[in-house]
Design a protein around this motif. Structure first.
Motif, PDB file in Angstrom:
ATOM      1  N   GLU A 173      21.366 -45.696   9.740  1.00 20.95           N
ATOM      2  CA  GLU A 173      21.506 -47.038   9.724  1.00 20.95           C
ATOM      3  C   GLU A 173      22.493 -47.750   9.724  1.00 20.95           C
ATOM      4  N   VAL A 174      23.558 -46.746   8.345  1.00 21.86           N
ATOM      5  CA  VAL A 174      25.035 -47.906   8.261  1.00 21.86           C
ATOM      6  C   VAL A 174      25.325 -47.025   8.039  1.00 21.86           C
ATOM      7  N   MET A 175      26.779 -47.062   7.985  1.00 23.78           N
ATOM      8  CA  MET A 175      27.633 -46.448   8.049  1.00 23.78           C
ATOM      9  C   MET A 175      29.208 -47.195   7.508  1.00 23.78           C
ATOM     10  N   ILE A 176      30.007 -45.923   7.554  1.00 20.22           N
ATOM     11  CA  ILE A 176      31.736 -46.738   6.709  1.00 20.22           C
ATOM     12  C   ILE A 176      32.031 -46.609   7.126  1.00 20.22           C
ATOM     13  N   ALA A 177      32.085 -48.593   7.049  1.00 19.23           N
ATOM     14  CA  ALA A 177      34.002 -49.015   8.090  1.00 19.23           C
ATOM     15  C   ALA A 177      34.804 -49.028   7.818  1.00 19.23           C
ATOM     16  N   ARG A 178      35.436 -49.003   6.941  1.00 21.53           N
ATOM     17  CA  ARG A 178      36.698 -48.500   6.362  1.00 21.53           C
ATOM     18  C   ARG A 178      36.131 -48.228   4.592  1.00 21.53           C
ATOM     19  N   ARG A 179      37.499 -48.350   4.128  1.00 22.96           N
ATOM     20  CA  ARG A 179      37.538 -47.769   2.560  1.00 22.96           C
ATOM     21  C   ARG A 179      38.529 -48.113   1.701  1.00 22.96           C
ATOM     22  N   GLN A 180      38.668 -49.521   0.706  1.00 25.05           N
ATOM     23  CA  GLN A 180      39.749 -50.509   0.164  1.00 25.05           C
ATOM     24  C   GLN A 180      39.323 -49.671  -1.525  1.00 25.05           C
ATOM     25  N   ASN A 181      40.611 -49.605  -1.825  1.00 26.28           N
ATOM     26  CA  ASN A 181      41.031 -48.926  -2.285  1.00 26.28           C
ATOM     27  C   ASN A 181      39.921 -47.814  -2.896  1.00 26.28           C
ATOM     28  N   PHE A 182      39.361 -46.953  -1.998  1.00 25.25           N
ATOM     29  CA  PHE A 182      38.541 -45.696  -2.024  1.00 25.25           C
ATOM     30  C   PHE A 182      37.310 -46.058  -2.416  1.00 25.25           C
ATOM     31  N   GLN A 183      36.734 -47.535  -2.800  1.00 22.49           N
ATOM     32  CA  GLN A 183      35.580 -47.685  -2.572  1.00 22.49           C
ATOM     33  C   GLN A 183      35.069 -48.071  -1.104  1.00 22.49           C
ATOM     34  N   ARG A 184      33.878 -47.680  -0.806  1.00 22.84           N
ATOM     35  CA  ARG A 184      33.467 -47.498   0.455  1.00 22.84           C
ATOM     36  C   ARG A 184      32.689 -49.288   1.154  1.00 22.84           C
ATOM     37  N   ILE A 185      33.189 -49.343   2.798  1.00 19.84           N
ATOM     38  CA  ILE A 185      32.606 -50.314   2.627  1.00 19.84           C
ATOM     39  C   ILE A 185      31.678 -49.893   3.999  1.00 19.84           C
ATOM     40  N   TYR A 186      30.938 -50.484   3.493  1.00 24.18           N
ATOM     41  CA  TYR A 186      29.117 -50.603   5.071  1.00 24.18           C
ATOM     42  C   TYR A 186      29.088 -51.445   5.361  1.00 24.18           C
ATOM     43  N   ASP A 187      28.846 -51.043   6.669  1.00 25.73           N
ATOM     44  CA  ASP A 187      28.811 -52.181   7.797  1.00 25.73           C
ATOM     45  C   ASP A 187      27.478 -51.176   8.844  1.00 25.73           C
ATOM     46  N   LEU A 188      26.467 -52.226   9.272  1.00 25.13           N
ATOM     47  CA  LEU A 188      26.059 -52.020  10.135  1.00 25.13           C
ATOM     48  C   LEU A 188      26.479 -50.603  11.317  1.00 25.13           C
ATOM     49  N   ARG A 189      25.445 -50.068  11.930  1.00 24.54           N
ATOM     50  CA  ARG A 189      25.542 -48.778  12.686  1.00 24.54           C
ATOM     51  C   ARG A 189      26.626 -49.610  14.064  1.00 24.54           C
ATOM     52  N   GLU A 190      25.467 -50.304  14.827  1.00 23.31           N
ATOM     53  CA  GLU A 190      25.745 -51.490  15.598  1.00 23.31           C
ATOM     54  C   GLU A 190      26.763 -51.776  15.869  1.00 23.31           C
ATOM     55  N   ARG A 191      27.825 -51.987  14.691  1.00 24.06           N
ATOM     56  CA  ARG A 191      28.793 -52.630  14.489  1.00 24.06           C
ATOM     57  C   ARG A 191      30.520 -52.318  13.892  1.00 24.06           C
ATOM     58  N   VAL A 192      29.864 -50.426  13.714  1.00 24.39           N
ATOM     59  CA  VAL A 192      30.771 -49.804  13.524  1.00 24.39           C
ATOM     60  C   VAL A 192      31.097 -48.836  15.151  1.00 24.39           C
ATOM     61  N   LEU A 193      29.657 -48.565  15.384  1.00 27.22           N
ATOM     62  CA  LEU A 193      29.265 -47.531  17.063  1.00 27.22           C
ATOM     63  C   LEU A 193      28.925 -48.332  17.624  1.00 27.22           C
ATOM     64  N   PRO A 194      29.515 -49.598  18.331  1.00 28.64           N
ATOM     65  CA  PRO A 194      28.547 -50.279  19.098  1.00 28.64           C
ATOM     66  C   PRO A 194      28.154 -49.359  20.344  1.00 28.64           C
ATOM     67  N   GLY A 195      26.983 -49.801  20.698  1.00 29.37           N
ATOM     68  CA  GLY A 195      27.261 -48.477  22.502  1.00 29.37           C
ATOM     69  C   GLY A 195      25.868 -47.897  21.954  1.00 29.37           C
ATOM     70  N   TRP A 196      25.842 -47.340  20.754  1.00 26.78           N
ATOM     71  CA  TRP A 196      25.586 -45.886  20.888  1.00 26.78           C
ATOM     72  C   TRP A 196      23.420 -45.837  20.929  1.00 26.78           C
ATOM     73  N   ASP A 197      23.196 -44.665  21.710  1.00 22.35           N
ATOM     74  CA  ASP A 197      21.718 -44.621  21.899  1.00 22.35           C
ATOM     75  C   ASP A 197      21.885 -43.116  21.247  1.00 22.35           C
ATOM     76  N   ASP A 198      20.729 -43.389  20.762  1.00 21.67           N
ATOM     77  CA  ASP A 198      19.517 -42.042  20.156  1.00 21.67           C
ATOM     78  C   ASP A 198      19.106 -41.118  21.090  1.00 21.67           C
ATOM     79  N   SER A 199      19.992 -40.848  22.523  1.00 18.51           N
ATOM     80  CA  SER A 199      19.093 -40.922  23.465  1.00 18.51           C
ATOM     81  C   SER A 199      20.479 -39.373  23.797  1.00 18.51           C
ATOM     82  N   ALA A 200      22.192 -40.085  22.995  1.00 18.10           N
ATOM     83  CA  ALA A 200      22.984 -39.031  23.479  1.00 18.10           C
ATOM     84  C   ALA A 200      22.980 -38.260  22.174  1.00 18.10           C
ATOM     85  N   ALA A 201      22.200 -38.142  20.976  1.00 19.42           N
ATOM     86  CA  ALA A 201      22.306 -36.669  20.262  1.00 19.42           C
ATOM     87  C   ALA A 201      21.454 -35.841  21.049  1.00 19.42           C
TER      88      ALA A 201
END
Length: 406
Positions: A173-201
């Motif tokens: 549901e979320v992905m790691i968008a980036r890291r800040q001082n090695f801390q994970r920055i979480y964001d919704l998958r649709e913003r990190v990987l826009p256009g993804w459709d599970d039919s492509a799995a």
């Protein structure tokens, strides 16, 4: 069925991992991505008495490079973070593989998703609250949530928002968008990987087949046990899948003297096998390895191929440690010849070798001492700690030899 010697299998592994020869030019950022593709994964670890493991694994293959490049590849979308055999950086083109793993894990409660699915169901209100926060506020660190109820001090004391973010990461549901001082920055998958459709799995069968092929390619020559371990695939059904891939000509079945049972090579490694068997590709690289480097992360494989018995001792009580907190295996021209216990004192500019142990029977030679001294100088300089300090070694005379050569 072709019979292959242990030295040939060892050379195949080294060449497939990019650990047989030093690069012939300085690294550029795309080399990091190509190296990760070659390995299939890059395990992430937080310990940094020297460089963090994922940075060290790349340095062992590529030489000096700015560690920021790895963070940039994540931000640029060339990599993503997910669970392979552990938490890893993975090439973004492999997302369809791992999305199938997520979907199967959600449906079946398998592997690390067992906890994620159970926790999400039992804490639906927390999940909804964190989702709403992400939608309204954008990417977030877990540290941005207040922790009113739990004491600090360890992953088992994660606040519930951290649990929610980790559950959402595992389920996709979320992905790691980036890291800040090695801390994970979480964001919704649709913003990190826009256009993804599970039919492509990929389908489950396609995923299993592809991960087998990638494991064998990354290992050069692989037994079924090594294949299963590389991406932590289930052993059930593996013999049948291997037989099918042999029948299709994608894998070739071989026998490695001294290992017993069958082993496999990928069709793209046949030319390499001829070079290795004909001793036309002598390894020349001397370097240091992370404890989580794919070359040694499967401890049983390291014993079988290199006769190298290795255990990371950072989780062992200090009084029971034999070699040191975070010992690095020493790779010298195709052999694992020892291990050293280093510490980078960055503020003082000192790279300390607390202890260095050669394996029993490894002879001292001018070539080995010169190679090892050179790699220690490079590693120390890369850390910004150019002053080398040697404390002790086994054999004891190695300390003075390295000091003279450094």
């Amino acid at each position: 069925m072709d019979k292959i010697s242990i030295p040939t299998a060892r050379l195949m592994l080294l060449a497939s991992q990019g650990l047989d020869r030093a690069p012939d030019r300085p690294a550029v950022k795309t080399d990091l991505l190509e190296s990760i593709r070659r390995m299939g994964l890059l395990q992430i670890d937080t310990i940094h008495v020297v460089a963090r493991s994922h940075n060290l694994v790349l340095w062992s293959r590529l030489g000096d490079y700015p560690c920021d490049w790895l963070d940039e590849l994540l931000v640029e979308g060339a990599l993503f973070e997910y669970w392979a055999h552990a938490a890893c950086f993975l090439p973004i083109e492999d997302y369809p593989l791992y999305r199938r793993r997520m979907l199967d894990g959600i449906a079946n409660g398998e592997g690390p998703l067992r906890w994620a699915v159970k926790w999400s169901r039992e804490h639906s209100q927390v999940m909804d609250r964190v989702r709403a926060h992400l939608r309204e506020n954008g990417a977030v660190r877990s540290a941005e949530f207040e922790n009113k109820d739990r004491p600090s001090g360890g992953w088992w004391n994660w606040k519930e928002e951290k649990d929610a973010l980790e559950a959402m990461l595992l389920t996709g549901e979320v992905m790691i968008a980036r890291r800040q001082n090695f801390q994970r920055i979480y964001d919704l998958r649709e913003r990190v990987l826009p256009g993804w459709d599970d039919s492509a799995a990929l389908s489950t069968q396609e995923m299993r087949r592809e991960l087998i092929l990638r494991a064998v390619s990354a290992l050069g020559i692989a037994t079924p046990a090594w294949i299963s371990e590389y991406f932590r695939q289930p052993k059930t059904g593996l013999p049948q899948r291997l037989d099918a891939l042999v029948s299709e000509g994608l894998l070739q079945q071989v026998e490695v003297d001294g290992l017993g049972g069958s082993a496999y090579i990928h069709s793209d490694r046949r030319e390499l096998l001829e070079e290795a068997a004909g001793v036309k590709r002598e390894p020349t690289l001397t370097t240091l390895l992370s404890p989580f480097d794919p070359l040694v992360s499967d401890r049983q494989r390291a014993r079988e191929l290199f006769d190298f018995d290795y255990t990371i001792e950072c989780y062992t009580p200090a009084a029971k440690r034999r070699y040191g907190y975070f010992t690095l295996p020493i790779l010298h021209r195709g052999q694992l010849i020892g291990r050293l216990d280093p510490k980078a004192h960055r503020a003082q500019g000192v790279f300390e070798i607390k202890a260095l142990h050669l394996e029993p029977g490894v002879p001292l030679s001018e070539e080995m001492v010169a190679d090892l001294a050179a790699v220690l100088r490079r590693l120390a300089a890369w850390h910004g700690t150019p002053s080398l300090v040697f404390r002790r070694s086994n054999p004891p005379e190695l300390t003075a030899l390295l000091e003279a050569a450094s």
